[in-house]
Design a protein around this motif. Sequence first.
Motif, PDB file in Angstrom:
ATOM      1  N   HIS A 165     -32.553  31.873  10.678  1.00  0.00           N
ATOM      2  CA  HIS A 165     -33.359  32.964  10.046  1.00  0.00           C
ATOM      3  C   HIS A 165     -32.407  33.484   9.072  1.00  0.00           C
ATOM      4  N   ARG A 212     -24.627  45.429  11.874  1.00  0.00           N
ATOM      5  CA  ARG A 212     -25.810  46.019  11.333  1.00  0.00           C
ATOM      6  C   ARG A 212     -25.113  47.367  10.222  1.00  0.00           C
ATOM      7  N   ASN A 225     -36.708  45.408  12.529  1.00  0.00           N
ATOM      8  CA  ASN A 225     -37.577  44.782  13.396  1.00  0.00           C
ATOM      9  C   ASN A 225     -37.089  44.111  14.804  1.00  0.00           C
ATOM     10  N   LEU A 258     -38.121  40.807  15.958  1.00  0.00           N
ATOM     11  CA  LEU A 258     -37.417  39.819  15.439  1.00  0.00           C
ATOM     12  C   LEU A 258     -36.073  39.583  15.990  1.00  0.00           C
ATOM     13  N   GLN A 259     -35.315  40.672  16.026  1.00  0.00           N
ATOM     14  CA  GLN A 259     -33.675  40.780  16.584  1.00  0.00           C
ATOM     15  C   GLN A 259     -33.939  40.209  17.975  1.00  0.00           C
ATOM     16  N   VAL A 304     -29.031  33.942  10.866  1.00  0.00           N
ATOM     17  CA  VAL A 304     -28.713  33.776  12.468  1.00  0.00           C
ATOM     18  C   VAL A 304     -28.759  32.315  12.711  1.00  0.00           C
ATOM     19  N   LEU A 309     -34.657  36.306  18.055  1.00  0.00           N
ATOM     20  CA  LEU A 309     -33.300  35.533  17.244  1.00  0.00           C
ATOM     21  C   LEU A 309     -32.238  35.812  18.384  1.00  0.00           C
ATOM     22  N   GLU A 318     -33.789  44.264   6.913  1.00  0.00           N
ATOM     23  CA  GLU A 318     -34.925  43.763   7.493  1.00  0.00           C
ATOM     24  C   GLU A 318     -34.897  43.562   8.840  1.00  0.00           C
ATOM     25  N   LEU A 319     -33.857  42.778   9.078  1.00  0.00           N
ATOM     26  CA  LEU A 319     -33.595  42.411  10.666  1.00  0.00           C
ATOM     27  C   LEU A 319     -33.130  43.627  11.630  1.00  0.00           C
TER      28      LEU A 319
END
Lengths: 258, 341
Positions: A232, A216, A242, A245-246, A224, A249, A238-239
Motif C-alpha cells: 500500500h 501517524r 481508515n 485498512l489499518q 506499507v 495492512l 488516508e490510512l
Amino acid sequence: MSDPLVRNSAPMASTVPAADILLDLDDVHTHIEQYHILQGVSFQVPRGQFTMLLGRNGAGKTTTLRSVMGLWKVSQGRITFDGADIGGAATPDIACRGIAYVPEDMSIFSDLTVKENMVLAARQGEMDDTRLNWIFDLFPALKKFWSLEAGALSGGQKQMLAIARAIIEPRELLLIDEPTKGLAPAIVGAMIEAFQELKQAQTSVLLVEQNFQFARTLGDSVAVMDDGRVVHAGSMAELAENVELQQQLLGLSLDAHQ
Amino acid sequence: MATSEATSSAVRTAPLLDRLKGQAPALVVILIALLPIALMDLSTWLVLTLAGLAMGMMIFIMASGLTLVFGLMDVLNFGHGAFISFGAFLATAVMLPLTPWMEADSVWLNLAALLPAIAVAMAMAGALGYVFERVLIMPVYGNHLKQILITMGGLIIAEQLIVVLWGPDEIPLIRPLTFQGSFTLGDVTFEKYRLIAVIIGLLVFAVLSLILSRTKIGLLIRAGVENGEMVEALGYRIRRLFIGVFIAGSALAGLGGVMWALYEEVVTANMGMQVMVLVFIVIIIGGLGSVTGCFVGAVLVGLVANYAGFLAPKVALVSNIALMVIVLMWRPQGLFPVAKR
C-alpha cells in the motif's frame, strides 16, 4: 496486481509532480545470500515530506533502507535519487549525494566521545555553530555529555546522537530506521518534538516505524510493506482515517502498538 | 565560537571507581613491574626493567600496524613478518657500505648512516605493504581461512626472496658507535641501545596516540575499527583508509625490523617469522584493534620475558604463552577490547 492487499500501489506517481519526487524505488529486488528479501519494491519519497515505511517484522523495511544506502546490493530494479540512478553506487558515494542514514542499532561509535562522533559526521569540515546550537536545543543531553564517551550514554541519548549525527550538516534525505525502538514514552515524546522541528524545516525523511501512533503523528505519506513488497502506498491521512485498512495492512503489529 | 561555548558547559561525569576499573590493565602492568623487586636487588631490577621495556617497545613498533589492520578490516595478516625482515635487510644493505661512518666516533656520522637506512627500510617496507595488500589480501577480504593461507604463503615467498637477494647466511650487523656500550647511573649500568629503543618506542606511541585522538584521520581509523560500515555510511571510503593504515603499519614493521636487527646485531631471513610469535601474543593480549592495548601488551611481554629469564630461565621459555593464557582467562577480549559491531 493480484495480491488482495495491494491498494493504491503507485499513487504518488500520479499525484506528485516528477520534480517533487526525491527518491524513487522501481521494482527493486535484493538478495541476501540465497534469500530473496525484496521482491519488487516500488514507492516514492516526495521532497520535503515525512514518508513512513510501515510493516510487520521481516517485511523488508530495513533491507529497503540498506538497499537505498548501498549496504545491500540491489540485484534488480532501479533506485533514483534526485534524478540520478544510485542503484549500483558505493555507499560513500550515496552518502556524499546527501543521504544520511540512522540504522536501527544506531551504530554510534562507542569508543569516541559525543563530540568526536559529531566531528566525523560533519563531512565538510568544521561544525556550523548555529546548526550545532539548534541540535543542542533539540537534544540538550548531547550538550551535557559532549565530552563523554558515546558508549556511556543511555539508549535514548544514543538515539539522539545518531539522529544528531545525521543532521549536523544539511542533507537532502534522512533514512531513519525505527527511532523509537526500545525507548521510554518520555523519550519518544522528545523524539516526536525533535522530528516536528525537522518537519517544519522541510526536511525529507524516509522513516521505518512499527509504532503506528508515532508514524501517524509525523507522516505525510506512507508505504506499507509485507513479504518483501509494498502493498500500500498513499497519504498518511488516508490510512489514519481508515481503521479497516489499518487492520488489514498492519494487523497485529498495529494492535500491539496502539 | 558557539562550539567552544557549547563545549565549555559540557560536563564529563564518570565515577572515580569506574575510571579506575578502566585503568585496571595499566595498574596490572605496574604491579608486574614492581613485584620482582622483592626477589632481586634494585640494580638488577632496574637493568631488567630497562631491558624489558626496550624489548617491549620494539615489539610494539612492529605490532602496532598489524593490530590496526586487523581492527579496521578484519584481516588476519600472517605475512606481517615479511615487512620486518625486509626492513632489516634493506637497512643492512644501506648500513654495510657505510660501516666506516657507523664505526666513527661522531654521533653525526653515525646518524648519517643510520637515518637513511631507517628511511629506506620504512619506505620500502611501506611500498612492499602496498603491493602485498593489492596483490594478496584484496582478493580474500572477508575470508579468514584464505587470508591465513595466502599471507603465510606470502611470508614464505618473501623469506625466499631475501635468501635469493642476500644469500642464506645470517649477516652480522654492528650498531653505530654512539649506541654501543653502556652508561652508569649511580651504581647501575644501563645499555645505551636499550634506552634509545625505549625512547623511540615512546615517541612512536605518542605520535600514534596523537594522530588517533587529535586528527580526523585518527578518528576515522578508531571509528572504522569499531564499525566500518557506518563510517562508509557517513561518506568516507574505508578501503582507502585501510590501504593507508596498511602502508603505515608495514613501514612501522620495517622500522621495528631495523631496531630488532641492531638489538640482535644480526639479520636472518626468518627473523620476521620468529618475531611474529611475540607480535601475535602482544596484539591478542592487548585487544585486537587497540593501539593502547598493543602498547601495554608489548610492555607486559617484554617485562615478563626479562624477569622470568632472570628468575627462572626454564620458565622463561613459556612465560609469554603463560602470560597470554592468564590475560585471556581474565579478559577474553584482551586488556583493551575495542567495541566492535
